[in-house]
Design a protein around this motif. Structure first.
Motif, PDB file in Angstrom:
ATOM      1  N   SER A  19       0.386  49.039   1.704  1.00  0.00           N
ATOM      2  CA  SER A  19       0.086  49.332   0.300  1.00  0.00           C
ATOM      3  C   SER A  19      -1.225  48.684  -0.125  1.00  0.00           C
ATOM      4  CB  SER A  19       1.216  48.835  -0.606  1.00  0.00           C
ATOM      5  OG  SER A  19       2.394  49.539  -0.349  1.00  0.00           O
ATOM      6  N   LYS A  20      -1.442  47.438   0.276  1.00  0.00           N
ATOM      7  CA  LYS A  20      -2.701  46.766  -0.049  1.00  0.00           C
ATOM      8  C   LYS A  20      -3.876  47.469   0.619  1.00  0.00           C
ATOM      9  CE  LYS A  20      -0.997  42.096  -0.909  1.00  0.00           C
ATOM     10  NZ  LYS A  20      -1.013  40.698  -0.443  1.00  0.00           N
ATOM     11  N   LEU A  21      -3.694  47.863   1.866  1.00  0.00           N
ATOM     12  CA  LEU A  21      -4.753  48.557   2.586  1.00  0.00           C
ATOM     13  C   LEU A  21      -5.083  49.883   1.907  1.00  0.00           C
ATOM     14  CD1 LEU A  21      -6.520  48.316   5.145  1.00  0.00           C
ATOM     15  CD2 LEU A  21      -4.767  49.619   6.336  1.00  0.00           C
ATOM     16  N   TRP A  22      -4.057  50.630   1.524  1.00  0.00           N
ATOM     17  CA  TRP A  22      -4.264  51.907   0.846  1.00  0.00           C
ATOM     18  C   TRP A  22      -4.991  51.696  -0.481  1.00  0.00           C
ATOM     19  CZ3 TRP A  22      -2.581  53.765  -3.883  1.00  0.00           C
ATOM     20  CH2 TRP A  22      -2.846  55.110  -4.116  1.00  0.00           C
ATOM     21  N   ARG A  23      -4.568  50.682  -1.234  1.00  0.00           N
ATOM     22  CA  ARG A  23      -5.201  50.429  -2.531  1.00  0.00           C
ATOM     23  C   ARG A  23      -6.677  50.061  -2.367  1.00  0.00           C
ATOM     24  NH1 ARG A  23      -3.129  47.870  -7.827  1.00  0.00           N
ATOM     25  NH2 ARG A  23      -5.086  47.372  -8.836  1.00  0.00           N
TER      26      ARG A  23
END
Length: 59
Positions: A19-23
């Protein structure tokens, strides 16, 4: 129960990472397209203002 908790913890950490990577990817993409949009020439300020207003109404 302990095995289930360990599985849940591992899954939770993995989802947090992705999720952090996607954001970060999403935010960098927006920044890139904002820079590209600034470099596109417009015929007039009126055209640019009309485009900005249409973008506001879409969100």
């Amino acid at each position: 129960m302990n095995q289930d908790q360990a599985t849940y913890d591992a899954f939770s950490k993995a989802m947090e990472f992705w999720s952090k990577l996607w954001r970060q990817n999403y935010e960098q993409s927006l920044a890139f397209w904002a820079m590209m949009g600034q470099s596109v020439p417009r015929a007039s300020a009126r055209e640019l203002a009309a485009e900005a207003e249409s973008m506001k109404s879409k969100t």
